[in-house]
Design a protein around this motif. Structure first.
Motif: not given
Length: 262
Positions: A216-221
């Motif tokens: 989620a962090q890498s996808e800016f979610d």
């Protein structure tokens, strides 16, 4: 006393409401309001069919492996910590020999050994279990050793008078007498197991709550990342409450004896 408890119960909803109002007005990207976090939490893990207790495919892929590793690692660390702790607590020369190694081992942050565990066990469940066991075993071991070391001598002498074998003395005298200390270490180890579960899943894992948060962090979610944080907090509360219930059930005799002594 009851009024104070009710005041504490009202504190959490008030804090959540304040968080909602502040974040809604601030419109901060990295601090979504609780309403968005709860919606994302429901979408990710708890919007499945009734036949699966509302668990989604993501929940089965993330929550089940994480909880299985947490419980397995905690159980292995608890068994090893209690066994070694009782042995060290009842043997002065062995305790003196092992004390420097124990203090050195518990002083090394478990997260710094993740590269070592990766080399030894490769990526996967064995590496994650090793990380959890190493991070959890120390409070159990130290409390078990302290509990076994300070058993009342009269109890041990009574066992000798009745000609109890060494194994019988351990299970009928030493282990019950050290149980309050042991459970104190076990209770502390539950939160450490949860921490090490997440840390081990942040490195070289393709499943689990920690991996989902990293994804989620890498996808800016950002709401999904916060949903993982909230879920971990809820799991910590539930595990602690469950452990307290088990502790009260198993150590009821200890509380009764202390109350009677007063």
């Amino acid at each position: 006393m009851i009024i104070r408890r009710l005041a504490w119960y009202w504190l959490l909803p008030v804090a959540v409401l304040a968080w909602e109002l502040v974040t809604q007005s601030a419109q901060a990207t990295y601090f979504p309001p609780p309403s968005r976090i709860v919606v994302r939490l429901h979408e990710m893990w708890f919007s499945g069919p009734l036949s699966r207790v509302f668990l989604t495919d993501e929940a089965l892929a993330d929550l089940v492996p994480s909880l299985a590793r947490l419980l397995a690692g905690w159980a292995m660390a608890a068994a090893a910590g209690v066994a070694i702790g009782l042995l060290l607590g009842r043997s002065r020369w062995l305790s003196a020999l092992a004390d420097p190694l124990i203090h050195f081992g518990r002083s090394v942050p478990p997260s710094t050994l993740l590269p070592v565990f990766l080399l030894l066990f490769k990526i996967g469940t064995p590496m994650q279990l090793a990380s959890i066991v190493y991070g959890v075993v120390w409070p159990v071991l130290i409390n078990s050793a302290d509990g076994a070391r300070f058993v009342d001598k009269q109890y041990v002498e009574t066992g000798t008078v009745f000609r109890l074998s060494r194994v019988q003395r351990v299970f009928r005298i030493i282990l019950p007498a050290a149980a309050p200390k042991i459970f104190a270490g076990l209770r502390l180890s539950v939160s450490l197991a949860l921490i090490m579960m997440v840390v081990s899943e942040l490195i070289g894992s393709s499943e689990g709550i920690g991996h989902r948060m990293l994804e989620a962090q890498s996808e800016f979610d950002i709401p999904a990342m916060w949903a993982g944080i909230v879920l971990l907090g809820i799991l910590g509360i539930l595990l602690n409450a469950l452990f307290i219930g088990v502790e009260r059930a198993l150590l009821g005799w200890h509380r009764a004896s202390r109350t009677g002594a007063r």
